[in-house]
Scaffold this motif. Structure first.
Motif, PDB file in Angstrom:
ATOM      1  N   PHE A   1     -77.853  -6.458 -57.891  1.00  0.00           N
ATOM      2  CA  PHE A   1     -78.339  -6.385 -59.267  1.00  0.00           C
ATOM      3  C   PHE A   1     -79.677  -7.092 -59.469  1.00  0.00           C
ATOM      4  CE2 PHE A   1     -75.155  -9.802 -59.083  1.00  0.00           C
ATOM      5  CZ  PHE A   1     -75.894 -10.896 -59.495  1.00  0.00           C
ATOM      6  N   MET A   2     -80.377  -7.412 -58.372  1.00  0.00           N
ATOM      7  CA  MET A   2     -81.711  -8.013 -58.457  1.00  0.00           C
ATOM      8  C   MET A   2     -82.667  -7.286 -57.540  1.00  0.00           C
ATOM      9  SD  MET A   2     -81.262 -12.151 -58.451  1.00  0.00           S
ATOM     10  CE  MET A   2     -82.933 -12.402 -57.928  1.00  0.00           C
ATOM     11  N   ARG A   3     -83.895  -7.200 -57.984  1.00  0.00           N
ATOM     12  CA  ARG A   3     -84.957  -6.701 -57.108  1.00  0.00           C
ATOM     13  C   ARG A   3     -85.545  -7.895 -56.361  1.00  0.00           C
ATOM     14  NH1 ARG A   3     -86.830  -3.929 -62.080  1.00  0.00           N
ATOM     15  NH2 ARG A   3     -85.982  -1.841 -62.006  1.00  0.00           N
ATOM     16  N   GLY A   4     -86.375  -7.618 -55.383  1.00  0.00           N
ATOM     17  CA  GLY A   4     -86.995  -8.681 -54.596  1.00  0.00           C
ATOM     18  C   GLY A   4     -87.837  -9.637 -55.417  1.00  0.00           C
ATOM     19  N   ASP A   5     -88.380  -9.161 -56.550  1.00  0.00           N
ATOM     20  CA  ASP A   5     -89.217 -10.022 -57.390  1.00  0.00           C
ATOM     21  C   ASP A   5     -88.396 -10.857 -58.376  1.00  0.00           C
ATOM     22  OD1 ASP A   5     -88.394  -8.107 -59.199  1.00  0.00           O
ATOM     23  OD2 ASP A   5     -90.414  -7.437 -59.736  1.00  0.00           O
ATOM     24  N   GLY A   6     -87.062 -10.753 -58.297  1.00  0.00           N
ATOM     25  CA  GLY A   6     -86.207 -11.538 -59.172  1.00  0.00           C
ATOM     26  C   GLY A   6     -85.844 -10.836 -60.463  1.00  0.00           C
ATOM     27  N   SER A   7     -86.476  -9.696 -60.734  1.00  0.00           N
ATOM     28  CA  SER A   7     -86.130  -8.957 -61.945  1.00  0.00           C
ATOM     29  C   SER A   7     -84.856  -8.160 -61.711  1.00  0.00           C
ATOM     30  CB  SER A   7     -87.275  -8.033 -62.357  1.00  0.00           C
ATOM     31  OG  SER A   7     -87.455  -7.030 -61.385  1.00  0.00           O
ATOM     32  N   SER A   8     -84.297  -7.664 -62.786  1.00  0.00           N
ATOM     33  CA  SER A   8     -83.054  -6.899 -62.647  1.00  0.00           C
ATOM     34  C   SER A   8     -83.274  -5.481 -63.145  1.00  0.00           C
ATOM     35  CB  SER A   8     -81.924  -7.564 -63.423  1.00  0.00           C
ATOM     36  OG  SER A   8     -82.269  -7.691 -64.776  1.00  0.00           O
ATOM     37  N   PRO A   9     -82.780  -4.500 -62.379  1.00  0.00           N
ATOM     38  CA  PRO A   9     -82.871  -3.118 -62.853  1.00  0.00           C
ATOM     39  C   PRO A   9     -81.919  -2.910 -64.019  1.00  0.00           C
ATOM     40  CG  PRO A   9     -81.628  -3.208 -60.818  1.00  0.00           C
ATOM     41  CD  PRO A   9     -82.127  -4.598 -61.098  1.00  0.00           C
TER      42      PRO A   9
ATOM     43  N   ASP B   1     -82.615 -17.703 -53.302  1.00  0.00           N
ATOM     44  CA  ASP B   1     -82.637 -18.681 -54.375  1.00  0.00           C
ATOM     45  C   ASP B   1     -81.523 -18.427 -55.391  1.00  0.00           C
ATOM     46  OD1 ASP B   1     -83.381 -20.618 -56.181  1.00  0.00           O
ATOM     47  OD2 ASP B   1     -85.168 -19.568 -56.881  1.00  0.00           O
ATOM     48  N   LEU B   2     -80.543 -19.311 -55.438  1.00  0.00           N
ATOM     49  CA  LEU B   2     -79.442 -19.165 -56.383  1.00  0.00           C
ATOM     50  C   LEU B   2     -79.926 -19.319 -57.824  1.00  0.00           C
ATOM     51  CD1 LEU B   2     -76.425 -18.576 -56.438  1.00  0.00           C
ATOM     52  CD2 LEU B   2     -76.027 -21.035 -56.436  1.00  0.00           C
ATOM     53  N   GLN B   3     -80.972 -20.110 -58.024  1.00  0.00           N
ATOM     54  CA  GLN B   3     -81.519 -20.267 -59.380  1.00  0.00           C
ATOM     55  C   GLN B   3     -82.098 -18.945 -59.885  1.00  0.00           C
ATOM     56  OE1 GLN B   3     -81.085 -22.717 -61.441  1.00  0.00           O
ATOM     57  NE2 GLN B   3     -82.240 -21.699 -63.047  1.00  0.00           N
ATOM     58  N   ALA B   4     -82.702 -18.154 -59.003  1.00  0.00           N
ATOM     59  CA  ALA B   4     -83.207 -16.836 -59.397  1.00  0.00           C
ATOM     60  C   ALA B   4     -82.047 -15.918 -59.787  1.00  0.00           C
ATOM     61  CB  ALA B   4     -84.021 -16.215 -58.263  1.00  0.00           C
ATOM     62  N   VAL B   5     -80.940 -16.021 -59.059  1.00  0.00           N
ATOM     63  CA  VAL B   5     -79.745 -15.239 -59.396  1.00  0.00           C
ATOM     64  C   VAL B   5     -79.237 -15.667 -60.768  1.00  0.00           C
ATOM     65  CG1 VAL B   5     -77.360 -14.712 -58.761  1.00  0.00           C
ATOM     66  CG2 VAL B   5     -79.103 -14.876 -56.986  1.00  0.00           C
ATOM     67  N   ARG B   6     -79.196 -16.968 -61.010  1.00  0.00           N
ATOM     68  CA  ARG B   6     -78.727 -17.499 -62.290  1.00  0.00           C
ATOM     69  C   ARG B   6     -79.586 -16.966 -63.441  1.00  0.00           C
ATOM     70  NH1 ARG B   6     -75.733 -21.876 -62.407  1.00  0.00           N
ATOM     71  NH2 ARG B   6     -76.641 -22.630 -60.468  1.00  0.00           N
ATOM     72  N   GLU B   7     -80.897 -16.957 -63.262  1.00  0.00           N
ATOM     73  CA  GLU B   7     -81.805 -16.466 -64.311  1.00  0.00           C
ATOM     74  C   GLU B   7     -81.610 -14.971 -64.547  1.00  0.00           C
ATOM     75  OE1 GLU B   7     -85.653 -17.713 -62.970  1.00  0.00           O
ATOM     76  OE2 GLU B   7     -85.160 -19.847 -63.242  1.00  0.00           O
ATOM     77  N   CYS B   8     -81.427 -14.217 -63.473  1.00  0.00           N
ATOM     78  CA  CYS B   8     -81.194 -12.778 -63.589  1.00  0.00           C
ATOM     79  C   CYS B   8     -79.884 -12.504 -64.322  1.00  0.00           C
ATOM     80  CB  CYS B   8     -81.182 -12.149 -62.202  1.00  0.00           C
ATOM     81  SG  CYS B   8     -80.861 -10.384 -62.211  1.00  0.00           S
ATOM     82  N   VAL B   9     -78.845 -13.243 -63.973  1.00  0.00           N
ATOM     83  CA  VAL B   9     -77.541 -13.062 -64.623  1.00  0.00           C
ATOM     84  C   VAL B   9     -77.625 -13.471 -66.088  1.00  0.00           C
ATOM     85  CG1 VAL B   9     -75.145 -13.856 -64.661  1.00  0.00           C
ATOM     86  CG2 VAL B   9     -76.214 -13.236 -62.503  1.00  0.00           C
TER      87      VAL B   9
END
Length: 135
Positions: A8-16, A30-38
Motif C-alpha cells: 500500500f506504499m510506493r517507493g516515494d512513501g506516498s500511497s496509491p 522506514d517504519l515511520q514512513a509506513v506509519r505516515e502512509c497509514v
C-alpha cells in the motif's frame, strides 16, 4: 532491523488510491514512513466512512498487524481469523485494512440470546449479497 513488506506504499512513501492496480508488494525500510502512509489512509477512511471512523493509535504492534492483515486481504481469496480480547482494535484494524486494500467490509452481527437461525440468516443477508452469493 527487520524489513517490512507492504503493497500500500510506493517507493516515494506516498500511497496509491485504495484498490489501485499499480500496487506492488515491496520491502520498506522506514517504519515511520509506513506509519505516515497509514495515518494518511486512516484520514481518508474517516472522511469516507464517518460512522465507522475510530481514533486509532498507530503504535508499532498495530502497524505490524495492519501490514499482516493487508497482505492476507490482498491475496486471492485471502481471509483470516483475528483472535483477541474485546476492545483491542481487531475490528478497527480489519476495517482499515479492507479500505486500504480497496475491499468492502461488512460489520459483523452481534449475537444475542434471543437470536434464532432465521434472524441470523436475515442479519447475514447483506453480506451474502455483497459477496455475490444467493441469500
Amino acid at each position: 532491523q527487520p524489513a517490512h513488506f507492504v503493497a500500500f506504499m510506493r517507493g516515494d512513501g506516498s500511497s496509491p488510491e485504495p484498490g489501485a492496480a499499480e500496487r506492488v508488494y515491496a520491502p520498506v525500510e522506514d517504519l515511520q514512513a509506513v506509519r505516515e502512509c497509514v495515518q494518511e489512509q486512516l484520514e481518508r477512511f474517516s472522511a469516507e466512512y464517518p460512522s465507522s471512523a475510530t481514533p486509532l493509535v498507530l503504535f508499532t504492534d498495530a502497524l505490524h498487524h495492519l501490514m499482516r492483515i493487508t497482505r492476507v486481504l490482498g491475496t486471492p481469496r485471502g481471509c483470516m481469523l483475528l483472535v483477541g480480547v474485546a476492545g483491542s482494535g481487531k475490528g478497527s484494524l480489519a476495517r482499515l485494512a479492507a479500505f486500504v486494500e480497496g475491499a468492502r467490509f461488512f460489520h459483523p452481527v452481534t449475537v444475542d440470546p434471543d437470536q434464532t437461525a432465521s434472524t441470523l440468516a436475515a442479519d447475514l443477508e447483506p453480506a451474502y449479497r455483497m459477496a455475490g452469493g444467493a441469500a
